[in-house]
Design a protein around this motif. Structure first.
Motif, PDB file in Angstrom:
ATOM      1  N   LYS A 228      49.291   2.526  47.780  1.00  5.37           N
ATOM      2  CA  LYS A 228      49.433   3.954  48.040  1.00  5.37           C
ATOM      3  C   LYS A 228      48.625   4.406  49.258  1.00  5.37           C
ATOM      4  O   LYS A 228      48.945   5.432  49.847  1.00  5.37           O
ATOM      5  CB  LYS A 228      48.980   4.754  46.820  1.00  5.37           C
ATOM      6  N   ILE A 229      47.583   3.688  49.603  1.00  4.96           N
ATOM      7  CA  ILE A 229      46.725   4.082  50.727  1.00  4.96           C
ATOM      8  C   ILE A 229      47.252   3.389  51.979  1.00  4.96           C
ATOM      9  O   ILE A 229      46.982   2.213  52.215  1.00  4.96           O
ATOM     10  CB  ILE A 229      45.259   3.707  50.451  1.00  4.96           C
ATOM     11  N   ASN A 230      48.027   4.130  52.751  1.00  2.45           N
ATOM     12  CA  ASN A 230      48.674   3.562  53.931  1.00  2.45           C
ATOM     13  C   ASN A 230      48.016   3.968  55.241  1.00  2.45           C
ATOM     14  O   ASN A 230      48.264   3.347  56.270  1.00  2.45           O
ATOM     15  CB  ASN A 230      50.148   3.971  53.955  1.00  2.45           C
TER      16      ASN A 230
ATOM     17  N   HIS B  30      44.176   9.103  56.210  1.00  3.52           N
ATOM     18  CA  HIS B  30      44.267  10.418  55.581  1.00  3.52           C
ATOM     19  C   HIS B  30      44.602  10.324  54.095  1.00  3.52           C
ATOM     20  O   HIS B  30      44.562  11.345  53.397  1.00  3.52           O
ATOM     21  CB  HIS B  30      45.308  11.271  56.304  1.00  3.52           C
ATOM     22  N   ASP B  31      44.932   9.143  53.604  1.00  3.78           N
ATOM     23  CA  ASP B  31      45.187   8.971  52.174  1.00  3.78           C
ATOM     24  C   ASP B  31      43.897   8.760  51.378  1.00  3.78           C
ATOM     25  O   ASP B  31      43.922   8.859  50.151  1.00  3.78           O
ATOM     26  CB  ASP B  31      46.124   7.773  51.936  1.00  3.78           C
TER      27      ASP B  31
ATOM     28  N   LEU C  22      42.790  11.634  49.187  1.00  5.48           N
ATOM     29  CA  LEU C  22      43.616  11.719  47.987  1.00  5.48           C
ATOM     30  C   LEU C  22      43.161  10.719  46.941  1.00  5.48           C
ATOM     31  O   LEU C  22      43.189  11.003  45.735  1.00  5.48           O
ATOM     32  CB  LEU C  22      45.087  11.483  48.347  1.00  5.48           C
TER      33      LEU C  22
ATOM     34  N   SER D 252      41.675  11.106  42.741  1.00  5.27           N
ATOM     35  CA  SER D 252      42.650  10.527  41.815  1.00  5.27           C
ATOM     36  C   SER D 252      41.966  10.109  40.523  1.00  5.27           C
ATOM     37  O   SER D 252      40.739   9.991  40.433  1.00  5.27           O
ATOM     38  CB  SER D 252      43.348   9.324  42.460  1.00  5.27           C
TER      39      SER D 252
ATOM     40  N   GLN E 123      42.311   0.032  51.273  1.00  2.00           N
ATOM     41  CA  GLN E 123      43.715   0.181  51.663  1.00  2.00           C
ATOM     42  C   GLN E 123      44.637  -0.748  50.882  1.00  2.00           C
ATOM     43  O   GLN E 123      45.821  -0.438  50.698  1.00  2.00           O
ATOM     44  CB  GLN E 123      43.869  -0.073  53.165  1.00  2.00           C
TER      45      GLN E 123
ATOM     46  N   TRP F 119      47.328   6.719  40.506  1.00  2.20           N
ATOM     47  CA  TRP F 119      47.223   7.485  41.741  1.00  2.20           C
ATOM     48  C   TRP F 119      47.338   8.990  41.481  1.00  2.20           C
ATOM     49  O   TRP F 119      47.087   9.797  42.374  1.00  2.20           O
ATOM     50  CB  TRP F 119      48.317   7.026  42.711  1.00  2.20           C
TER      51      TRP F 119
END
Length: 538
Positions: A37-39, A42-43, A46, A50, A354, A364
């Protein structure tokens, strides 16, 4: 960054009371295959809000509190937890120890390649391939039945647990290992905890957590260290000498907790002070003490491994650990700093988290009770995503690249570099390139190119094929019309007389004033031939 409650040291009760929740087997649960989910950078914010981040922090604090020494309220006896002591281990922990031994034994089937190499040994990919082909079978043989029977239909429990365990032993593509892989193993244990795999009769609060740290995490670190030495795995996401450790972080948290002041069951971890009789924090720079304490303590065990793989002064190859060893307020202060540093340097760094996958157990989904992450140097320095020059996969127009001196385009018009270049090539007329001239060049009367001459050059008189002024040294005589300027040294004498060459001879300043003479030949000898050399027969 504001740490969440379970990872904060401001309150006393949250540390001691919060525990990772255990799911009820009676309730239906749908597993998910963990996905990335962490691409981009800026993720990361988030992730920090979570449920997965909250559960990781809770589990770390739960294990950390369990490793703190205990004292009784009715006596002065203090109980400590050392690596080489014998403990009663539950059956699930013993099964995981057998699983780690099975994984370690694969090294014998994939010996390191003896050829020259610059980075990691390529045989690690063979080892990893064997592990990947057997991991589901090994998990089915070593996990408790309560875990394997959890859930109904769809994605199985092994589908969710396998990526966490497989991702705990390094990357076969990059041939490296780091704290992100260590985090994956922690999540693997957290998944089993949530599924009730460590719930055992006869074990009280803290006993199960200590058995996980001493009976599973420490043996896992030993397997990883053997992999690093065998296949020379590179550090993953390391800061070099300015990182705490090239590969691990958890042993510094749990190891410093082993030397914290003793607490009563239910109390929080002390913020400062040390266990009576504990070694001084500065002793990590003394190899003899490290070799002695690495058998008992996880902190010194990790430092001992650094000494095994690095040479030179400790302060030179591990300056961060050396600086921490100067803390005067004891191991409690170091333990507090280690947890905060883990949050900042591991959980909040894009290169580390990542690759962490998210499923149903470490979700997530956003935690509504989590405070928004405060802006800090860690969150503001996350790398941005790189936009493709051709186009995005979702069909959106790609971002154009413009030179710094390019003029702004019309509002709402996104002109690509290719279109702009084509427009310039199709222009009917090109502006002439500006003429470059020296600062002293005089303007041309004919409108042509400006001629360039050195400041001391004198213009020629008369007509000639060339219009450029000749160049002469400052001491050169005036030119003769029609001839080029001649250059003579300042001390040269001008010759006179007919038939002589216009160029004056050049004589050294120390030469005599007489006219140059040629050696006179002897009678009967040609003046153009050198005299015969004397031989032994003459």
């Amino acid at each position: 960054m504001n740490l969440p409650e379970q990872i904060s040291f401001e309150g006393q009760n949250p540390q001691a009371s919060r525990r990772l929740p255990i799911l009820e087997a009676s309730r239906s649960h749908s597993f998910q295959e963990p996905a990335k989910k962490i691409n981009e950078g800026h993720d990361v914010p988030l992730f920090l809000t979570s449920h997965a981040y909250s559960d990781i922090g809770t589990f770390i604090m739960q294990l950390n509190t369990a490793m703190c020494p205990r004292k009784s309220s009715t006596s002065s006896d203090i109980q400590t937890w050392q690596l080489d002591a014998s403990y009663l281990l539950s059956e699930p922990v013993q099964k995981l120890q057998e699983l780690l031994k099975t994984i370690e034994a694969i090294i014998e089937e994939a010996p390191p390649d003896p050829g020259p190499r610059r980075f990691g040994n390529v045989s690690f990919r063979i080892w990893y391939g064997i592990l990947e082909s057997r991991i589901r079978q090994s998990l089915a043989a070593h996990l408790p039945s309560t875990v394997l029977d959890f859930g109904t239909g769809g994605v199985s429990v092994l589908d969710e647990l396998t990526p966490y365990l497989l991702g705990a032993f390094g990357s076969p593509q990059r041939l490296d290992y780091g704290t992100g892989h260590e985090l994956s193993f922690l999540a693997f244990l957290g998944c089993i905890w949530k599924l009730g795999g460590f719930r055992t009769e006869g074990f009280y609060d803290g006993d199960v957590e200590r058995s996980l740290v001493l009976g599973v995490i420490e043996p896992y670190l030993r397997v990883v260290r053997r992999l690093i030495l065998t296949y020379t795995l590179e550090p993953a996401g390391s800061h070099g000498v300015w990182g705490l450790d090239d590969h691990s972080f958890l042993p510094y948290i749990f190891g410093s907790a082993q030397y914290c002041p003793a607490i009563i069951e239910g109390d929080a971890v002390p913020l400062e002070g040390s266990l009576e009789g504990a070694p001084n924090p500065g002793d990590i720079a003394k190899k003899t003490i490290v070799d002695r304490e690495r058998k008992h303590n996880m902190y010194f065990s990790a430092v001992g491994f650094i000494n095994d793989v690095k040479t030179g002064p400790f302060w030179e190859h591990s300056p961060i650990l050396f600086d921490i060893s100067g803390v005067r307020t004891g191991w409690g202060k170091i333990n507090k700093g280690m947890i905060k540093m883990y949050n900042a340097e591991v959980l909040s760094k894009f290169p580390v988290v990542q690759h962490f996958p998210f499923g149903s157990l470490f979700s997530w989904d956003q935690d509504s009770s989590a405070p928004p992450p405060a802006s800090s140097v860690h969150t503001s320095s996350q790398p941005a995503s790189q936009t493709s020059a051709i186009g995005n996969s979702d069909g959106r127009p790609s971002q154009t690249t413009r030179a710094p001196w390019a003029g702004p385009s019309a509002p709402g018009n996104k002109t690509s570099m290719t279109a702009s270049r084509a427009q310039q090539q199709s222009a009917p007329e090109k502006l002439p390139l500006p003429i470059t001239k020296a600062p002293w060049a005089a303007p041309s009367d004919s409108g042509g190119n400006v001629t360039t001459s050195v400041p001391w050059a004198q213009h020629q008189s008369g007509s000639g094929p060339s219009t450029h002024p000749a160049t002469g040294a400052p001491w050169a005589n005036s030119p003769v019309p029609g001839n080029n300027i001649t250059t003579a040294a300042p001390w040269a004498r001008q010759q006179t007389g007919a038939g002589q060459h216009n160029l004056p001879p050049t004589r050294a300043p120390w030469a005599g004033s007489g006219a140059p003479t040629r050696p006179t030949a002897r009678p009967g000898q040609d003046s153009m031939k050198p005299p015969a050399s004397k031989t032994s027969d003459s």
